[in-house]
Design a protein around this motif. Structure first.
Motif, short mmCIF file in Angstrom:
data_model
loop_
_atom_site.label_atom_id
_atom_site.label_comp_id
_atom_site.label_asym_id
_atom_site.label_seq_id
_atom_site.Cartn_x
_atom_site.Cartn_y
_atom_site.Cartn_z
N MET A 1 0.84 -1.18 0.00
CA MET A 1 0.00 0.00 0.00
C MET A 1 0.87 1.23 0.00
O MET A 1 2.05 1.16 0.28
N TYR A 50 -3.17 -1.30 4.03
CA TYR A 50 -2.87 -2.08 2.85
C TYR A 50 -4.13 -2.38 2.07
O TYR A 50 -5.22 -2.38 2.61
N ARG A 51 -3.96 -2.64 0.79
CA ARG A 51 -5.10 -2.89 -0.08
C ARG A 51 -5.11 -4.34 -0.51
O ARG A 51 -4.09 -4.97 -0.63
N ASP A 60 3.26 -7.27 4.20
CA ASP A 60 4.08 -7.08 2.99
C ASP A 60 3.69 -5.80 2.26
O ASP A 60 4.13 -5.57 1.14
N TRP A 61 2.85 -4.96 2.87
CA TRP A 61 2.38 -3.74 2.22
C TRP A 61 3.26 -2.53 2.52
O TRP A 61 3.13 -1.51 1.87
#
Length: 391
Positions: free
Chosen positions: A1, A23-24, A188-189
């Protein structure tokens, strides 16, 4: 993100909310759901069967009890307001809900090291006049960092950027801020997240320790937070508790241990049964896991961000039971809870707003009823993360 900071002078519209630390969802989850739905149809269940299958996965929202859960003690509570940031916005939110806001969430610009060091002052100055405590989300890396750059942070090559952040906080009398170093460490964003293969637990811990030690030296009164995101696994995970056990930087550099929790994906909680399951999610550590971990380390516990998520983003939508369940859990664990912040964000990537804009009216009414009756905290957060008499 990504995170894009908006200068309030350049973007004066109070409803022009910035894209914030969240985050997306990627396409993989949607593709999987689509394949499963298609399989249901192929098996001959038809449209009605597919609808029934969906209802089984997400049961109707449970009716909210009318009684307000009692709390052993009060706890510090605050908000990310969305829209234009600042003291006036926090005061307006507090007035709406009917109880003071003790904490307020903010984040710096972090596109580059220079931006973090030199263009993040208004993110603090806009809260001048706010009598509570800032909860400052401090990135360990900028968005343009190359893979493996955590090693540079651990080696002290970017100390000047973090020193500049500390100086900004001190300049605005925010030396006692709560600082979330490398927030949501397991995802992991973010460029520093341990969900990325290049960010090993060892590198994350070394970078965290370097920055936390520096911030404490410059701001002796600050509170350092280590926090994760509920239900998110780290790269190479072998145990669901790895985000806590493998990433924790150490008792000597951490004051408070926290977790961000949203009503989405495996954590969607329209019923008490689903909420209880979400406390210890199957994929990775969650709310109860983090509280238990904090207790084991004799640290205070926090939920720096929590909130609803729109159904369009795989969330529970206007889920008033989730609001009730979170309040009940906070009340039951109030003796350990340092602070919590509702993440009120109208932007489409999450749609969690319960105030200005009211995107979730049932949840908004439930939040206002419960937090308006929230007992005031009887303890203040000290630099050691332990309770003390409030002054």
């Amino acid at each position: 993100m990504t995170f894009t900071a908006h200068d309030p002078d350049a973007h004066p519209d109070p409803h022009a909310a910035p894209e914030v630390f969240r985050y997306r969802s990627g396409p993989s989850r949607g593709v999987l759901i689509g394949l499963v739905a298609a399989l249901v149809l192929v098996l001959g269940l038809g449209a009605g069967g597919a609808f029934y299958w969906t209802r089984l996965r997400t049961p109707p929202i449970q009716a909210v009890p009318t009684a307000t859960p009692s709390a052993v003690t009060g706890w510090s509570s605050g908000v990310w307001t969305g829209g234009t940031w600042g003291a006036k916005r926090v005061a307006a939110f507090a007035g709406w809900r009917g109880s003071p806001a003790d904490t307020a969430v903010t984040y710096p610009a972090y596109g580059t090291w220079q931006e973090l060091a030199e263009k993040s002052e208004w993110h603090v100055s806009v809260f001048d006049g706010f009598a509570g405590t800032l909860v400052y989300g401090l990135p360990l890396l900028p968005k343009d960092a190359a893979p493996g750059a955590l090693a540079e942070v651990a080696a002290g090559r970017h100390d000047s950027a973090f020193t500049a952040v500390a100086a900004t906080l001190a300049r605005h009398q925010r030396s006692k801020s709560v600082i979330r170093v490398g927030l949501e460490a397991n995802g992991d964003w973010f460029p520093w997240g341990a969900g990325k293969p290049e960010n090993t637990p060892e590198l994350f811990k070394a970078a965290f320790r370097r920055v936390a030690t520096l911030m404490k030296a410059k701001l002796p009164g600050c509170t350092i937070v280590f926090d994760i995101s509920a239900g998110a696994a780290i790269h190479g995970q072998t145990d669901r508790l790895d985000p806590l056990t493998k990433l924790y930087p150490g008792d000597d550099v951490v004051d408070v241990i926290g977790v961000d929790h949203y009503d989405h994906y495996q954590l969607v909680a329209p019923t008490q049964q689903r909420f209880d399951r979400a406390l210890k999610p199957a994929k990775a550590a969650g709310l109860q896991d983090t509280l238990d971990f904090a207790r084991a380390h004799r640290k205070r516990f926090a939920v720096p961000e929590w909130g609803l998520t729109s159904t369009a983003k795989r969330g529970g939508g206007d889920n008033d039971f989730f609001i009730y369940a979170m309040y009940s859990w906070f009340a039951a664990n109030s003796a350990d809870l340092a602070f919590e912040n509702y993440f009120n964000e109208p932007e489409a990537y999450i749609g969690s707003s319960i105030w200005d804009q009211v995107q979730n009216p049932r949840a908004a009414a439930e939040y206002r009823a419960l937090w308006g009756a929230r007992p005031r905290p009887k303890a203040a957060l000290t630099p050691s993360g332990s309770p003390s008499a409030a002054g």
